[in-house]
Design an enzyme around this catalytic site. Structure first.
Site, PDB file in Angstrom:
ATOM      1  CB  CYS A  17      -0.858  -0.005   1.258  1.00 19.54           C
ATOM      2  SG  CYS A  17       0.163   0.029   2.747  1.00 19.54           S
ATOM      3  CG  HIS A  46       4.169  -6.069  11.236  1.00 21.97           C
ATOM      4  ND1 HIS A  46       2.987  -5.813  11.885  1.00 21.97           N
ATOM      5  CD2 HIS A  46       5.155  -5.694  12.093  1.00 21.97           C
ATOM      6  CE1 HIS A  46       3.245  -5.297  13.084  1.00 21.97           C
ATOM      7  NE2 HIS A  46       4.548  -5.202  13.216  1.00 21.97           N
ATOM      8  CB  CYS A 101       0.733   4.935   7.374  1.00 25.10           C
ATOM      9  SG  CYS A 101      -0.456   5.197   6.042  1.00 25.10           S
ATOM     10  CG  HIS A 129      -1.075  -4.212  15.680  1.00 28.83           C
ATOM     11  ND1 HIS A 129      -0.767  -2.988  15.128  1.00 28.83           N
ATOM     12  CD2 HIS A 129      -0.821  -5.137  14.716  1.00 28.83           C
ATOM     13  CE1 HIS A 129      -0.371  -3.173  13.870  1.00 28.83           C
ATOM     14  NE2 HIS A 129      -0.395  -4.467  13.597  1.00 28.83           N
ATOM     15  CD  GLU A 131      -3.078   1.312  12.986  1.00 35.26           C
ATOM     16  OE1 GLU A 131      -2.770   0.458  12.139  1.00 35.26           O
ATOM     17  OE2 GLU A 131      -4.126   1.971  12.921  1.00 35.26           O
ATOM     18  CB  CYS A 200      -6.272   2.548   5.530  1.00 36.41           C
ATOM     19  SG  CYS A 200      -5.535   0.985   5.090  1.00 36.41           S
ATOM     20  CB  SER A 228       1.096  -8.695   8.423  1.00 37.73           C
ATOM     21  OG  SER A 228       0.160  -8.047   7.600  1.00 37.73           O
TER      22      SER A 228
HETATM   23  S1  SF4 Z   1      -2.820   2.497   7.271  1.00 35.91           S
HETATM   24 FE1  SF4 Z   1      -3.327   1.396   5.383  1.00 35.91          FE
HETATM   25  S2  SF4 Z   1      -2.210   2.553   3.817  1.00 35.91           S
HETATM   26 FE2  SF4 Z   1      -1.286   3.060   5.777  1.00 35.91          FE
HETATM   27  S3  SF4 Z   1       0.396   1.588   6.059  1.00 35.91           S
HETATM   28 FE3  SF4 Z   1      -1.385   0.767   7.107  1.00 35.91          FE
HETATM   29  S4  SF4 Z   1      -2.288  -0.590   5.573  1.00 35.91           S
HETATM   30 FE4  SF4 Z   1      -0.944   0.801   4.477  1.00 35.91          FE
END
Ligand code: SF4
Length: 318
Positions: A17, A46, A101, A129, A131, A200, A228
């Protein structure tokens, strides 16, 4: 010996992506600009293949800032980091580049905006995770509550049910998340949030392609890493959309050939952090055993591109 025929459905879009592409580019540009070693906090994306490749070029992957020297550049991964991380890097006067991102940064900003308006945040995401850790770490402890499932919603202990907002991890299952959002809205009708969720475009598009492909395929292989999130979701989406056998493979060597015995069709996709070279490897392995006919199942076209931070576009020493 004649090979058995196999129809190979290739999902489109699949693989890299824009956020992953940008993060990898940032590490490569940092190595060109500042030379090796360049430190990277957490796997930049990942995928072991990507990480090994960058490591061979001089990137050093560490889990914490404490493992980085003060005098070498450090890059923060695409998943995002808690606010304390860049703050600590600034305190140590380190040179750092944030490869978060932009679509994850957008969620961070959303959470901050709600917090400034006095709302407590509910985050839909996976505990542990990076994120989720990064997004929760944008706000002080206790300001973001995590839910992973519909059942978790009933257990939420909120400060004020009238002053709540939700955000989500970007790489969740679209369908599971819709159920959790519905449960939140049923229990807390005043909860604010994005129009649908924060998943996303890349996650959504890859899941849509799998939904179109899976019912036609006897088996499905998702090229991606076990850590991932978006790749694991593709396996689940494939199974739920009607594909009897759905497997995550990092490389062609992971394929369980016995499980594929007797199949006449197979679907192939790849998570957002899996490079196309690994998809080609899997296709080549199938071609070695079957007489393959490839059919692309395209459900969306993508032309998203994110710019690298300005510091990476300036010459060294600028
Ligand atoms: S948020 Fe979506 S576009 Fe951004 S790195 Fe993660 S998977 Fe990719």
């Amino acid at each position: 010996m004649t090979k058995p025929p196999l129809t190979l459905y290739l999902a489109a879009p699949r693989g890299f992506c824009a956020g992953v592409d940008r993060a990898i580019k940032i590490v490569e540009l940092a190595l060109q600009k500042w030379g090796a070693p360049v430190y990277v906090r957490h796997e930049i994306v990942h995928n072991k293949f990507v990480v090994d490749d960058l490591r061979a070029k001089g990137a050093v992957f560490v889990e914490e800032l404490d493992d980085c020297p003060d005098d070498r550049p450090v890059i923060f991964s695409a998943h995002g980091v808690p606010k304390a991380v860049p703050a600590e890097a600034a305190r140590r006067e380190m040179l750092f580049v944030d490869a978060t991102c932009p679509l994850v940064s957008k969620v961070h900003i959303e959470a901050e905006r709600h917090h400034e308006n006095g709302l407590q945040i509910v985050m839909i995401g996976h505990a542990g995770h990076p994120e989720t850790i990064g997004t929760m770490g944008q706000l002080p402890e206790g300001e973001v509550l995590l839910v992973e499932t519909v059942a978790d919603v009933a257990l939420l202990d909120v400060r004020d049910p009238e002053r709540l907002a939700f955000v989500t991890q970007t790489t969740l299952s679209v369908d599971d998340t819709a159920d959790i959002v519905a449960a939140l809205q049923a229990r807390f009708p005043a909860i604010k949030g994005p129009h649908k969720e924060d998943i996303c475009y890349a996650t959504t598009n890859r899941q849509e392609a799998v939904k179109a492909m899976a019912p036609r395929a006897d088996a499905m292989l998702v090229v991606g890493a076990p850590n991932s999130s978006n790749s694991k979701r593709l396996v689940e989406v494939g199974a739920r959309a009607g594909c009897a056998y759905s497997q995550l493979v990092q490389r062609a060597t992971d394929i369980d050939w016995r499980a594929l015995d007797g199949i006449r069709s197979i679907g192939i996709t790849a998570g957002a952090s899996a490079p196309e070279i690994l998809v080609d490897e899997v296709i080549d392995a199938l071609k070695a055993r079957y007489d393959v006919t490839i059919e692309t199942i395209e459900t969306a076209k993508e032309n998203v591109e994110f710019k690298v931070p300005r510091v990476m576009r300036e010459p060294a020493g600028a």
